[in-house]
Enzyme design. Sequence first.
Site, PDB file in Angstrom:
ATOM      1  CE1 TYR A 109      -0.790 -10.902  -1.200  1.00 13.52           C
ATOM      2  CE2 TYR A 109      -2.043  -8.916  -0.784  1.00 13.52           C
ATOM      3  CZ  TYR A 109      -0.835  -9.567  -0.825  1.00 13.52           C
ATOM      4  OH  TYR A 109       0.319  -8.902  -0.506  1.00 13.52           O
ATOM      5  CD1 TRP A 111      -3.556  -8.098   3.194  1.00 10.88           C
ATOM      6  CD2 TRP A 111      -3.517  -7.486   5.334  1.00 10.88           C
ATOM      7  NE1 TRP A 111      -2.267  -7.719   3.495  1.00 10.88           N
ATOM      8  CE2 TRP A 111      -2.211  -7.332   4.805  1.00 10.88           C
ATOM      9  CE3 TRP A 111      -3.741  -7.163   6.668  1.00 10.88           C
ATOM     10  CZ2 TRP A 111      -1.152  -6.885   5.559  1.00 10.88           C
ATOM     11  CZ3 TRP A 111      -2.670  -6.711   7.426  1.00 10.88           C
ATOM     12  CH2 TRP A 111      -1.386  -6.577   6.871  1.00 10.88           C
TER      13      TRP A 111
END
Length: 777
Positions: A109, A111
């Site tokens: 995920y 970022w």
Amino acid sequence: MNLRPSTSHWGAFSAGLEADGRVRVEPHPEDPAPAPLLGNLTGSLRHPTRIAAPAIRRGWLERGPGPDPARGHEEFVEVGWDEALDRLAAEFRRIRDEHGNHAIFGGSYGWASAGRFHHAQGQLHRFLNAFGGFTSSRNTYSYGTSAVVLPHVVGSSAEVLRNGSSWPTIVENTDLLVAFGGVPEKNVFITPGGVTRHHTPGFLARLGERGVDVALVSPLRADIPAAVHPRWYPIRPATDTALLLALAHTLVTEGLHDRAFLDRYCTGYEEFERYLLGAGDGVPKDAAWASAITELPAADIVALARRMAAARTFITVTWSLQRIEHGEQPVWAAIALAAMLGQIGLPGGGFGHGYGSMGDTGDIGPDFRGPHLSQGINPVQEFIPVARIADMLLDPGGSYDYDGTVRTYPDIRLVHWAGGNPFHHHQDLNRLRTAFSRPDTVVVQEPYWTASARQADFVLPATVPLEREDFGSGRRDTHLVAMHQVAEPFAQARDDHAILAGLAARLGIEERFTEGRSPRAWLAHLYESWRKRLLDKGISVPSFVDFWTAGELRLPGADEYRTLFADFRSDPVRNPLPTPSGRIEITSRRVRSFGYPDCPGHPAWLEPSEWLGGPRAERFPLLLIANQPETRLHSQLDGGAVSQAGKVAGREAIRLHPEDARARGIADGDVVRVFNDRGACLAGAVLSTRLRTGVVQLPTGAWFDPVDSLCIHGNPNVLTADLPASRLSQGCTGQHVLVEIERYDRTPPPVTIGAPPRIEKVRRRCREHGAGSVPGT
């Protein structure tokens, strides 16, 4: 000192190295509101938690792959890169040959970096696709619920989330801004891919200067800047839908709704109106009914509805409101209420979603995608909603509902994570620890010894953005920024591309993955391909060499004045919405056909299990709001100076009202134990009147530091429930949780997450699997 350009998710900057190895950071000169989070970069290159060399969990080396409850509890053994990649390549082959590619989960995920080439998730997915595919995840923890429900109501989530009305349009035309969840300024410094000019703080200040009437509907007064001068409606958490329904009820009963708009632009209103009036259940959703649920005075609810009908009104709902049980309902109800006011598509009117949740919502930069790396095509069709990781690992073969379909969880044998920290953003972390013991092998690529790295079998040290070359540009960014290398890689760290290229070479897919290009060659190729696409549209930008030398490129075009659904309003026949009816679906026949009791066909009040009005509150009488931190991005750089300055007694700060603290004998600065029947954490108490009684606020992102079921550092996700928002979306519900708090009277255990785990350094290659295979030092 020679400062070099770079960017981050929280802002563009220039950086250089001090003599002591610390980073000197200067914000971009055109940034009107630089993010304080830049201060977390100063000591990031040589932080004690940097991963120095590839490491393998001792138990995996001695016992081989397989489910193992010791995962996360054993020491690591440092090995050379060749051994790590050789062993990992063999494990990839074994998993594929014995179980198929669907047994590989490529979570990651995002970022990790604002860089568009060294984007860890993109690099990993490209590698896995070249290897034959993988089970993927869909949607986000941030707005996964809205991403599913919005297409049913207005035809698209992207249109609402990316092309909503711009701040200049709102500031200049709105008379009344009704902000459900507020517009938290702390979040507007963040934009995926980078941001050069932070515009939103200035627009919020202009709201106050212009004297726009602002209604803050939130249990937290800090959810909108004081300069906006809002009227505060300190609502009981998780009851916004009840308030929205009561506002709609008032419009109906007082004849203040716009029937012409509803008839022309909407479908399913009549069924919703019958629900408001209590035709089916005998319960009118009036202000008195909502007052008992929300604990707001009924007279204030009626008065607010009248003000909304008499003014150009903009309704905004933060993403936080949909990160709870039945999170679809406040978003859907806000759209229905805006439709009843008849101002959707008018400048300064209508609704928005995510203002104050992300920096690019309402921003005024150009709207086109910058250069980026293709991930290829995934041949594997298996996926899970992103917040269902633990369910997938714990229940292979189990079935679940999702958006009108019934799906089956795959049997995952290998988890590969790059540039993410599920032990930050997932819920019920003690349950997640159990889930992570189930795969055969867990691989984590990371610069730091995060909680996720400590739960892995293979830990591969990755560089940080300042140790490599890249370029970054966020959504609606004003610049494309050349991210020059500032420092040499730490110890044996390699960039994600190099790590995966080495693995790809061992698996016979190196050419497919790298296409024969080095990272610098990739940057030039991606930029020049993007440049050609722009030239085909009549837009001229400089060559890659000139761009790289200049350090940045001001992107052409801007989209300053924008009104969501203006074209639809001007002509709904020529510009229909991509819904089954072509109109706003206040009642969705499709959603109703799914038969989900936790998400009916129109907005409705559905009582959650985690709220102050339910029976569970008798045992755990405080509602904890686990919102985004002010001192870091999620869990990134929690060891940084800005993040550490926000700690209290070395723990994450928890805010509570002085009355709640007094009843428990808690003083400002005390270490407290926050607990429920899922787990507990220690935190540092901060007393504040800027939140309502019965509510406490503990931000997410403190690095998970468990001692049994107790996180001694203050991560609220040891407390939150790993339950979906509904069977429709399977979205995250981590925003709210019921807890109790007590003063921690014993000597608190020291926080250990700031140092590496136990590591044994070895001098020669380990033998193959088997007891005693790890040589001594």
